[in-house]
Motif scaffolding. Structure first.
Motif, PDB file in Angstrom:
ATOM      1  N   ARG A 291      -1.439   2.013  -5.567  1.00  0.00           N
ATOM      2  CA  ARG A 291      -1.702   3.040  -6.591  1.00  0.00           C
ATOM      3  C   ARG A 291      -1.673   4.454  -6.022  1.00  0.00           C
ATOM      4  NH1 ARG A 291      -6.977   2.981 -10.565  1.00  0.00           N
ATOM      5  NH2 ARG A 291      -6.467   4.787 -11.847  1.00  0.00           N
ATOM      6  N   GLU A 292      -2.338   4.646  -4.895  1.00  0.00           N
ATOM      7  CA  GLU A 292      -2.416   5.990  -4.318  1.00  0.00           C
ATOM      8  C   GLU A 292      -1.027   6.521  -3.970  1.00  0.00           C
ATOM      9  OE1 GLU A 292      -4.588   8.279  -0.559  1.00  0.00           O
ATOM     10  OE2 GLU A 292      -5.347   6.328  -1.215  1.00  0.00           O
ATOM     11  N   ALA A 293      -0.206   5.658  -3.358  1.00  0.00           N
ATOM     12  CA  ALA A 293       1.146   6.074  -2.972  1.00  0.00           C
ATOM     13  C   ALA A 293       1.990   6.387  -4.204  1.00  0.00           C
ATOM     14  CB  ALA A 293       1.806   4.978  -2.144  1.00  0.00           C
TER      15      ALA A 293
ATOM     16  N   LYS B 147       2.950  12.691  -8.787  1.00  0.00           N
ATOM     17  CA  LYS B 147       2.416  14.052  -8.735  1.00  0.00           C
ATOM     18  C   LYS B 147       3.359  15.007  -8.013  1.00  0.00           C
ATOM     19  CE  LYS B 147      -1.541  16.718  -7.020  1.00  0.00           C
ATOM     20  NZ  LYS B 147      -2.834  16.674  -6.280  1.00  0.00           N
TER      21      LYS B 147
ATOM     22  N   THR C 298      -0.415   4.138 -13.318  1.00  0.00           N
ATOM     23  CA  THR C 298      -1.360   4.674 -12.320  1.00  0.00           C
ATOM     24  C   THR C 298      -2.653   5.154 -12.979  1.00  0.00           C
ATOM     25  OG1 THR C 298      -0.216   6.819 -12.457  1.00  0.00           O
ATOM     26  CG2 THR C 298       0.418   5.341 -10.665  1.00  0.00           C
TER      27      THR C 298
ATOM     28  N   ALA D  25       0.892   7.179  -7.273  1.00  0.00           N
ATOM     29  CA  ALA D  25       0.357   8.378  -7.941  1.00  0.00           C
ATOM     30  C   ALA D  25       0.836   9.636  -7.220  1.00  0.00           C
ATOM     31  CB  ALA D  25      -1.167   8.319  -7.975  1.00  0.00           C
ATOM     32  N   GLY D  26       0.921   9.565  -5.886  1.00  0.00           N
ATOM     33  CA  GLY D  26       1.435  10.689  -5.108  1.00  0.00           C
ATOM     34  C   GLY D  26       2.888  10.978  -5.426  1.00  0.00           C
TER      35      GLY D  26
ATOM     36  N   ASP E 119      -8.160  -0.220 -10.160  1.00  0.00           N
ATOM     37  CA  ASP E 119      -7.379   0.183  -8.995  1.00  0.00           C
ATOM     38  C   ASP E 119      -6.407  -0.943  -8.657  1.00  0.00           C
ATOM     39  OD1 ASP E 119      -6.519   1.694  -6.889  1.00  0.00           O
ATOM     40  OD2 ASP E 119      -8.161   1.133  -5.544  1.00  0.00           O
TER      41      ASP E 119
ATOM     42  N   GLU F  99       0.822  -1.219   0.000  1.00  0.00           N
ATOM     43  CA  GLU F  99       0.000   0.000   0.000  1.00  0.00           C
ATOM     44  C   GLU F  99       0.855   1.268   0.000  1.00  0.00           C
ATOM     45  OE1 GLU F  99      -3.069   0.472  -0.478  1.00  0.00           O
ATOM     46  OE2 GLU F  99      -4.132  -1.391  -0.001  1.00  0.00           O
TER      47      GLU F  99
END
Length: 365
Positions: free
Chosen positions: A272-274, A280, A263, A276-277, A268, A92
């Motif tokens: 992915r969230e980590a 970005k 990403t 994508a961060g 999903d 995660e």
């Protein structure tokens, strides 16, 4: 201490007098005739590797694709039967569970090829997330893998099969190809930076296939190769090694394999969230190439400094057999990753100068 595992070629290695070491719990040769000689054979002619220690999982079921989409960073929906895809599995937090190859056998069947040291961990990780979506089996002890790599690989292989290996595109594979009397899965992939093939066969056919390939290639400069040359070859081509460039604390983006991280795919996926961060906000550290300016060889875990401040460490390093230069891969603070930046490597307590250089160090023409 657990008993060491062996591949189907263990008896062959004993007869050859090869120097065996522990790698991922397996006894494997570090070299057979010599690392530099084997390395050069792959770059100029061909080399044959036993990589039967790698893990193979079969995944099947109508939800197999959607399960993989949840588990890996690349976009499996873009594959068709006969396609091979490189990808990563992440936690995660974006750290890497493993990097692996996915072979799409049919619309609903896949073969996953994972690193030897991670077989049990990966199987547990995947099983924990299955939820009855598909069926996963560990076939690692039934499937052997030989890698024939180098510019003469296709010609050598052609002597043993009616199939035209040169017609197989890169990152494609063909099932049930007869090679020297054994039906194999033949894949145009590898881990050396050269053209070549990976040959998946039944465990008990590996030794005879190994002998047949060496005999077919004896006039073409084919050499049997060990892990030492496999490491220097992959290093020059900037191919990551799990446990060095990739780990639970190093993301695929930090390791430089962002091409395998999608990403933006519809599905999903874990991490992915980590990731994508990281995309970005920008990476706080990156993997870069290092060339020594002073006389020294950078080795894994040597600290890297700039202006007296520690900015990271070497993940892999050696004297490049192809280029004759002392080179390394280093995971360092992103502020120091511009080409030409001068840094210091702590080599056994002494500061040695190096500079950031472009990678891959070697790319075949």
């Amino acid at each position: 201490m657990p008993e060491m595992k062996t591949t189907p070629l263990y008896d062959t290695y004993q007869k050859m007098g090869a120097k065996l070491i522990d790698f991922g719990g397996y006894l494997l040769p570090v070299q057979i005739s010599g690392i530099k000689q084997e390395h050069q054979a792959v770059r100029t002619a061909a080399g044959l590797f036993d990589v039967s220690h790698m893990g193979e999982f079969y995944l099947e079921g109508k939800n197999a694709e959607s399960f993989l989409q949840r588990m890996v960073t690349n976009d499996v929906s873009r594959t068709e039967p006969g396609d091979a895809m490189y990808t990563a599995m992440c936690y995660e937090n974006g750290g890497t569970v493993d990097d692996l190859m996915i072979y799409r056998l049919t619309a609903t069947n896949f073969m996953l090829v994972v690193n030897a040291a991670n077989i049990d961990k990966d199987f547990d990780w995947l099983t924990r997330h299955l939820d009855g979506q598909a069926e996963l089996t560990n076939e690692s002890e039934n499937i052997a893998l030989l890698a024939l790599q180098g510019p003469r690989a296709a010609g050598i292989l052609q002597k043993l099969t009616a199939f035209d290996p040169s017609a197989l595109p890169h990152f494609k594979f063909r099932q049930n190809v007869p090679v020297a009397g054994t039906d194999v899965l033949l894949s145009r992939t590898g881990y050396t930076g050269e053209d070549g093939f990976e040959i998946y066969c039944p465990w008990n056919h590996a030794a005879s296939l190994w002998s047949a390939l060496l005999e077919a290639g004896k006039d073409d400069g084919l050499l049997p190769c060990g892990l030492g040359a496999r490491d220097t070859l992959r290093f020059e081509a900037r191919l990551p090694l799990y446990g060095q460039e990739l780990s639970a604390s190093i993301s695929p983006l930090e390791a430089g394999i962002g091409f395998a991280v999608k990403t933006g795919k519809k599905a999903d996926f874990i991490g992915r969230e980590a990731l994508a961060g990281q995309k970005k906000n920008g990476l706080s550290r990156k993997s870069v190439g290092i060339e020594m300016l002073d006389r020294a060889i950078p080795r894994a875990h040597y600290p890297v400094y700039a202006g007296g401040v520690r900015i990271g460490e070497i993940t892999s390093g050696t004297q490049s057999p192809t280029l004759g230069k002392n080179l390394g891969l280093a995971l360092i603070d992103a502020a120091y990753t511009s080409i030409g930046t001068v840094v210091e490597i702590d080599v056994r307590g002494k500061q040695k100068q190096a500079q950031v250089v472009r990678t891959p160090f070697y790319k075949r023409s």
